[in-house]
Design a protein around this motif. Sequence first.
Motif, short mmCIF file in Angstrom:
data_model
loop_
_atom_site.label_atom_id
_atom_site.label_comp_id
_atom_site.label_asym_id
_atom_site.label_seq_id
_atom_site.Cartn_x
_atom_site.Cartn_y
_atom_site.Cartn_z
N GLU A 1 81.17 49.90 -60.07
CA GLU A 1 80.09 48.91 -59.85
C GLU A 1 79.71 48.26 -61.17
N LYS A 2 79.61 46.93 -61.14
CA LYS A 2 79.33 46.18 -62.37
C LYS A 2 77.88 45.71 -62.42
N PHE A 3 77.37 45.65 -63.66
CA PHE A 3 76.01 45.18 -63.90
C PHE A 3 76.00 44.29 -65.13
N LYS A 4 74.92 43.53 -65.26
CA LYS A 4 74.79 42.61 -66.38
C LYS A 4 74.10 43.30 -67.56
N VAL A 5 74.64 43.11 -68.74
CA VAL A 5 74.00 43.61 -69.96
C VAL A 5 72.82 42.70 -70.27
N SER B 1 70.97 50.95 -86.35
CA SER B 1 71.80 50.38 -87.40
C SER B 1 73.27 50.34 -86.99
N ALA B 2 73.61 51.09 -85.95
CA ALA B 2 74.99 51.11 -85.46
C ALA B 2 75.31 49.82 -84.71
N ARG B 3 76.53 49.34 -84.86
CA ARG B 3 76.95 48.10 -84.20
C ARG B 3 77.38 48.35 -82.76
N SER B 4 77.24 47.32 -81.96
CA SER B 4 77.66 47.41 -80.56
C SER B 4 78.54 46.23 -80.23
N LYS B 5 79.49 46.44 -79.35
CA LYS B 5 80.39 45.37 -78.90
C LYS B 5 79.79 44.58 -77.74
N LEU B 6 78.72 45.09 -77.17
CA LEU B 6 78.15 44.46 -75.98
C LEU B 6 77.19 43.34 -76.36
N LYS C 1 82.14 52.62 -65.58
CA LYS C 1 83.26 53.31 -66.23
C LYS C 1 83.52 52.73 -67.62
N GLN C 2 83.47 51.39 -67.72
CA GLN C 2 83.67 50.75 -69.01
C GLN C 2 82.58 51.15 -70.00
N ALA C 3 81.34 51.18 -69.51
CA ALA C 3 80.23 51.58 -70.36
C ALA C 3 80.37 53.03 -70.80
N LEU C 4 80.82 53.88 -69.88
CA LEU C 4 81.03 55.30 -70.19
C LEU C 4 82.10 55.47 -71.26
N HIS C 5 83.15 54.66 -71.16
CA HIS C 5 84.24 54.71 -72.15
C HIS C 5 83.71 54.35 -73.54
N LEU C 6 82.95 53.27 -73.62
CA LEU C 6 82.40 52.82 -74.91
C LEU C 6 81.42 53.84 -75.48
N ASP D 1 78.85 53.81 -78.46
CA ASP D 1 78.09 52.58 -78.32
C ASP D 1 76.73 52.86 -77.70
N ASN D 2 75.67 52.59 -78.45
CA ASN D 2 74.31 52.91 -78.00
C ASN D 2 73.86 52.02 -76.83
N ARG D 3 74.25 50.75 -76.87
CA ARG D 3 73.87 49.84 -75.78
C ARG D 3 74.52 50.28 -74.47
N ALA D 4 75.75 50.77 -74.57
CA ALA D 4 76.46 51.24 -73.37
C ALA D 4 75.75 52.45 -72.77
N ALA D 5 75.28 53.37 -73.63
CA ALA D 5 74.58 54.56 -73.14
C ALA D 5 73.24 54.18 -72.52
N HIS D 6 72.56 53.21 -73.10
CA HIS D 6 71.30 52.74 -72.52
C HIS D 6 71.55 52.04 -71.19
N PHE D 7 72.61 51.25 -71.13
CA PHE D 7 73.03 50.53 -69.92
C PHE D 7 73.22 51.52 -68.77
N LEU D 8 73.85 52.67 -69.04
CA LEU D 8 74.12 53.67 -67.99
C LEU D 8 72.82 54.24 -67.42
N ALA D 9 71.84 54.47 -68.28
CA ALA D 9 70.56 55.02 -67.80
C ALA D 9 69.74 53.95 -67.09
N ARG D 10 69.77 52.72 -67.61
CA ARG D 10 68.97 51.63 -67.01
C ARG D 10 69.45 51.27 -65.62
N THR D 11 70.77 51.30 -65.40
CA THR D 11 71.33 50.90 -64.11
C THR D 11 71.46 52.07 -63.14
N PHE D 12 70.99 53.23 -63.55
CA PHE D 12 71.06 54.42 -62.69
C PHE D 12 70.05 54.29 -61.54
#
Length: 369
Positions: free
Chosen positions: A167-171, A180-185, A194-199, A205-216
């Motif tokens: 399932e896809k969601f918008k960043v 201070s860490a960089r993100s590709k998103l 799955k893509q967010a989990l991979h990153l 990737d911190n944004r990816a980890a936040h994305f997973l919790a926000r869209t839960f």
Amino acid sequence: MRTWASFFCSVFLAFSLALSPTADAAPQKSKATATKTVKKKSAKAVKTKKVSAKKNVRKKAVVAASNKSVRKTAGKTTTSRKFAASKKVSKKRYAVRKVRGPSYAQLHGLRGSSDPLGLQTTAVLAYDMDSNEVLYEKNADERLPIASITKLMTALVIVESGVSLDEKFKVTKEDFVRSSARSKLRNGMYLSRKQALHLALMSSDNRAAHFLARTFPGGKARFIRDMNTKAAMIGMFDSVFYDSIGLNNENKSSALDLSRLLASAGEYDLIRELSTTPMAQIPVGRRLVTSRTTNSFVANDNWDVSLQKTGLTTAAGYCLAMETEIGGKTVAIIFLDSPNKAARNQDAEKLKAWLSGQFMTASASEDSN
């Protein structure tokens, strides 16, 4: 009478003649004076013109210099902007290196504690995953910040929840957590869980980890509750979680607890695969997002890493939790609060060499019996 009359006429005539040159000279003198005056006026006018011309030249020179300076400055500014905007210029090269403050372990007097191998890392654990035996430990029961090792629990909750990984969601900007860490998103991208989990697992990737919790389902609050519930279920009684990323330094655990997390996460091949990919290109919309692992041991031929996660914050120091093969045994290695990456890697090499020697000694002893 005539004689006197003639005399007086002669005298009068002579006197008139004497005066006539003076009369003629007066106008000449007046004319000369007028000429001289005109010449003076002309000279003055010429002089005035020359002074005015010089002033005008000076003014033009000043204006020209000013314009040149403006053009030069403008040119410099433009060049500077182009230089700063150029992709060829590395921002890291000009970045001021930040000095990290003391870690949580330092503040509590734990860093620098001694151990037989002289490891620089504050808390260390080597754990035999097959026999459930502690092979080496140093402050293994100390409760310390764990930084991005948190993301292993994030992955475990996602995989066990049964949510659709495709399932896809918008960043959104909400995912742009302060770090201070960089993100590709980027804002507006669409990607799957799955893509967010991979990153999150591979490149932390911190944004990816936040994305997973926000869209839960149920949002971030529900996700954090599930993380803590799972921790209690697998016996992580010295652990607590406040976010899905690890940026919250109240996310704490012990090396012993993290060995339990590795064992639970290792039950899922997907988590193993995504966490140990050296490099991946993930299609996100029309773009290919290229990411690499944060763990140099993954691509090292001398190591056989089957599950891993790194971590770093000022409070946590450099952290590492990984499962690897050493001497034919599956070993969990956990480091919390290494002073730097080099020290963490050196400690890992030293611990591996020591364990290899121990396994060889034990093997020789068994063969003799």
